[in-house]
Write an enzyme that holds these catalytic residues in place. Sequence first.
Site, mmCIF file in Angstrom:
data_model
loop_
_atom_site.group_PDB
_atom_site.id
_atom_site.type_symbol
_atom_site.label_atom_id
_atom_site.label_comp_id
_atom_site.label_asym_id
_atom_site.label_seq_id
_atom_site.Cartn_x
_atom_site.Cartn_y
_atom_site.Cartn_z
ATOM 1 N N ASP A 39 0.984 -1.316 -0.129
ATOM 2 C CA ASP A 39 0.124 0.183 -0.219
ATOM 3 C C ASP A 39 1.070 1.249 -0.042
ATOM 4 O O ASP A 39 1.875 1.058 0.618
ATOM 5 C CB ASP A 39 -1.039 -0.058 1.090
ATOM 6 C CG ASP A 39 -2.048 1.073 1.091
ATOM 7 O OD1 ASP A 39 -1.663 2.215 1.358
ATOM 8 O OD2 ASP A 39 -3.321 0.790 1.041
ATOM 9 N N ILE A 40 0.623 2.510 -0.656
ATOM 10 C CA ILE A 40 1.518 3.497 -0.761
ATOM 11 C C ILE A 40 1.199 4.333 0.374
ATOM 12 O O ILE A 40 2.083 5.061 0.519
ATOM 13 C CB ILE A 40 0.963 4.192 -1.891
ATOM 14 C CG1 ILE A 40 -0.451 4.726 -2.106
ATOM 15 C CG2 ILE A 40 1.469 3.449 -3.281
ATOM 16 C CD1 ILE A 40 -0.660 5.787 -3.143
ATOM 17 N N ASN A 97 -13.003 -3.718 2.702
ATOM 18 C CA ASN A 97 -14.165 -2.609 2.668
ATOM 19 C C ASN A 97 -15.005 -2.593 1.505
ATOM 20 O O ASN A 97 -14.492 -2.873 0.354
ATOM 21 C CB ASN A 97 -13.410 -1.456 2.744
ATOM 22 C CG ASN A 97 -12.296 -1.114 3.856
ATOM 23 O OD1 ASN A 97 -12.806 -1.546 5.164
ATOM 24 N ND2 ASN A 97 -11.307 -0.591 3.666
ATOM 25 N N GLU A 105 -12.857 2.699 -0.931
ATOM 26 C CA GLU A 105 -12.533 3.761 -1.813
ATOM 27 C C GLU A 105 -12.145 3.326 -3.340
ATOM 28 O O GLU A 105 -12.192 4.491 -4.231
ATOM 29 C CB GLU A 105 -11.172 4.300 -1.299
ATOM 30 C CG GLU A 105 -11.664 5.183 0.194
ATOM 31 C CD GLU A 105 -10.499 5.659 0.988
ATOM 32 O OE1 GLU A 105 -9.402 5.521 0.474
ATOM 33 O OE2 GLU A 105 -10.870 6.307 1.852
ATOM 34 N N VAL A 106 -11.914 2.083 -3.775
ATOM 35 C CA VAL A 106 -11.416 1.979 -5.169
ATOM 36 C C VAL A 106 -12.595 0.902 -5.558
ATOM 37 O O VAL A 106 -12.636 -0.275 -4.848
ATOM 38 C CB VAL A 106 -10.096 1.176 -5.052
ATOM 39 C CG1 VAL A 106 -9.587 0.772 -6.571
ATOM 40 C CG2 VAL A 106 -9.025 2.305 -4.723
ATOM 41 N N HIS A 110 -10.618 -5.710 -3.216
ATOM 42 C CA HIS A 110 -9.016 -5.803 -2.853
ATOM 43 C C HIS A 110 -9.216 -5.999 -1.198
ATOM 44 O O HIS A 110 -10.108 -5.744 -0.635
ATOM 45 C CB HIS A 110 -8.487 -4.810 -2.954
ATOM 46 C CG HIS A 110 -9.005 -3.187 -2.335
ATOM 47 N ND1 HIS A 110 -10.049 -2.729 -3.026
ATOM 48 C CD2 HIS A 110 -8.657 -2.479 -1.228
ATOM 49 C CE1 HIS A 110 -10.336 -1.632 -2.417
ATOM 50 N NE2 HIS A 110 -9.410 -1.379 -1.186
ATOM 51 N N HIS A 112 -7.037 -5.940 2.452
ATOM 52 C CA HIS A 112 -5.830 -5.370 3.074
ATOM 53 C C HIS A 112 -5.277 -6.535 3.867
ATOM 54 O O HIS A 112 -6.087 -7.214 4.739
ATOM 55 C CB HIS A 112 -6.023 -4.179 3.877
ATOM 56 C CG HIS A 112 -6.614 -3.028 2.845
ATOM 57 N ND1 HIS A 112 -5.876 -2.030 2.632
ATOM 58 C CD2 HIS A 112 -7.842 -2.945 2.639
ATOM 59 C CE1 HIS A 112 -6.741 -1.146 2.080
ATOM 60 N NE2 HIS A 112 -8.024 -1.727 1.863
#
Length: 126
Positions: A39-40, A97, A105-106, A110, A112
């Site tokens: 993750d960035i 999420n 958010e995307v 995905h 985490h």
Amino acid sequence: MPIDATLPYDDANVFAKILRGEIPSRKVYEDEFAFAFHDITPQAPVHILVIPKGRYVSWDDFSAHAPEAEIAGFVRAVGQVARDSGLVEPGYRLLANIGGHGHQEVPHLHVHLFGGRPLGPMLSHD
């Protein structure tokens, strides 16, 4: 900003661009079903995102529409990333999420993987 996980897949999302190589990432793992990268904006010492290579908006979309081999391959990839990253012992958190209330958010499924320190309670007590 949270997204509506019931909308159709958007090929312009950031994870689709990462899969196409249009945006760089720090790859951790890749196979025919999944891609994993750091993750960035990490929220823990280890914070890895694992995404399926297929076009799925959310866990609901994935579980309803992905072929069984793709579901099994993605789940196995998540486990492999956790093992390869040394997270199984002493433990880690796996989080997906979904939608607005889940603060997705995307619009690409995905998960985490968080680890590297004790993570505390799952939700804050507001």
